[in-house]
Design an enzyme around this catalytic site. Structure first.
Site, PDB file in Angstrom:
ATOM      1  N   GLU A 153      -9.977  -7.884  12.557  1.00  0.00           N
ATOM      2  CA  GLU A 153      -9.715  -8.967  11.619  1.00  0.00           C
ATOM      3  C   GLU A 153      -8.994  -8.416  10.391  1.00  0.00           C
ATOM      4  OE1 GLU A 153     -12.504 -11.846   8.866  1.00  0.00           O
ATOM      5  OE2 GLU A 153     -13.125 -11.491  10.940  1.00  0.00           O
ATOM      6  N   ARG A 192      -9.094 -17.154  12.661  1.00  0.00           N
ATOM      7  CA  ARG A 192      -8.659 -16.017  11.835  1.00  0.00           C
ATOM      8  C   ARG A 192      -7.150 -15.805  11.953  1.00  0.00           C
ATOM      9  NH1 ARG A 192     -12.737 -17.524  10.880  1.00  0.00           N
ATOM     10  NH2 ARG A 192     -14.729 -16.481  10.618  1.00  0.00           N
ATOM     11  N   SER A 244     -16.589  -8.256   7.815  1.00  0.00           N
ATOM     12  CA  SER A 244     -16.426  -8.203   9.274  1.00  0.00           C
ATOM     13  C   SER A 244     -15.123  -7.500   9.631  1.00  0.00           C
ATOM     14  CB  SER A 244     -16.424  -9.620   9.859  1.00  0.00           C
ATOM     15  OG  SER A 244     -17.638 -10.273   9.579  1.00  0.00           O
TER      16      SER A 244
END
Length: 360
Positions: free
Chosen positions: A336, A166, A236
């Site tokens: 994230e 990520r 998420s």
């Protein structure tokens, strides 16, 4: 050409940033260059640089952003092929899921595990998006960018993008000036199914098709994840934390059913990835609500705007989740989602470290 878009539009899929002033929509690189030429000319009168927004699927506005906003509408998909692979050049304003669907329809297989991820193609390299054992970087050939300082267009090869979990070079402060205008993909014609995660592991690798994987991923995501068209969310919220094997062994003594996943060889063999959703679930936070911000009942990794929550409300809920996991497991969850403040992007970890449960 650029065009004005008047308010009543959310800039983020959390549905917290309602646009009440005009923004510009761009459909080509020339549009972007024109805007930045004007910006450079009047730079001293503008408090911050323009904010480029695609689908807004990974943004949380924790302040009233004061600068100009540009909506990325750069579209187009070009395909070439040789004996070994397909090569695609895709405009950064294309929908990611529509791209995956397009490849399946064309018989170009490999990205099916990444179906139904919200957002645009231009956002994919920034986060190095991933799902069900597959990451964007596996298909990246290059990323085309416009340097907003020099107004020069260039292509960064895969290695130059410094992809991590990520993460990418585009998150580094010195590269915030790079605007992604297109992405080049190389998709091998030697298709191999990736069935290591979740429901996919139940499929027969000797008989499964890319279409079946694509359909099961969509079905699974729809069952577990709320639709941002109806419920404000960014998918998420936290990254799956990476810990040492020593830490895993310590935790496994108390939680023998704790799931974990290996990390690729480049990251080393001394680290593993834990499931953030499982950690949050063990803190019994599913369904927990604060000021209209809520932990989703079906997937603890997803925070939702259940009832007119502000960006700060969602950040405060994230802080509670983060603190609960850290207190119980000694593991720090990192967002994230990208946090956007009054003057632009802010460091999410630093932001959460400074807020308290007593915040208004």
């Amino acid at each position: 050409m650029t065009r004005e878009i008047v308010g009543n539009k959310y800039l983020d899929t959390f549905r917290t940033a309602l646009l009440k002033r005009n923004v510009k929509s761009v459909s080509s690189v020339i549009d972007l260059i024109d805007i930045y030429m004007v910006y450079q000319k009047h730079k001293s009168d503008i408090p911050t640089s323009p904010l480029i927004v695609g689908g807004g699927s990974n943004l949380l506005f924790v302040g009233n952003y004061s600068g100009p906003v540009i909506l990325n509408q750069i579209k187009g998909i070009q395909i070439e092929e040789d004996l070994d692979a397909w090569y695609l050049h895709v405009g950064s304003g294309e929908s990611w899921h529509k791209l995956v669907s397009f490849t399946i329809q064309k018989g170009i297989f490999g990205m099916e595990n990444l179906a139904l991820i919200p957002g645009t193609v231009g956002a994919a390299p920034i986060q190095n998006i991933g799902a069900y054992g597959v990451e964007f970087k596996e298909f990246c050939d290059y990323v085309e960018v416009l340097d907003s300082d020099t107004l020069m267009l260039k292509r960064l090869c895969k290695d130059e993008c410094q992809f991590g979990y990520r993460d990418s070079t585009f998150k580094q402060p010195q590269n915030k000036k790079l605007i992604i205008t297109g992405v080049g993909f190389r998709i091998s014609k030697e298709w191999k199914p990736v069935l290591s995660y979740g429901e996919l592991s139940k499929l027969d690798p000797t008989r499964v098709t890319a279409q079946q994987i694509y359909e099961l991923v969509i079905k699974t995501r729809k069952e577990k994840l709320p639709d941002p068209e109806h419920i404000g969310n960014a998918g998420s919220f936290f990254k799956n934390p990476i810990v040492t094997k020593e830490k895993l062994e310590f935790l496994s003594q108390k939680y023998p059913d704790m799931p974990f996943y290996p990390i690729d060889e480049k990251a080393g063999y001394d680290f593993v990835k834990l499931a953030a959703g499982w950690l949050i679930d063990k803190c019994e936070l599913k369904g927990f609500e604060l000021n209209g911000a809520k932990v989703h009942e079906k997937q603890a990794l997803v925070l939702i705007n259940a009832n007119n929550a502000t960006g700060k409300d969602i950040a405060l809920l994230a802080k509670i989740v983060q603190s609960s996991v850290q207190d119980k497991f000694g593991v720090l969850l990192e967002p994230e989602v990208r946090f956007i403040g009054k003057l632009g992007e802010v460091n999410a970890l630093k932001y959460l470290s400074k807020i308290s449960y007593q915040n208004d």
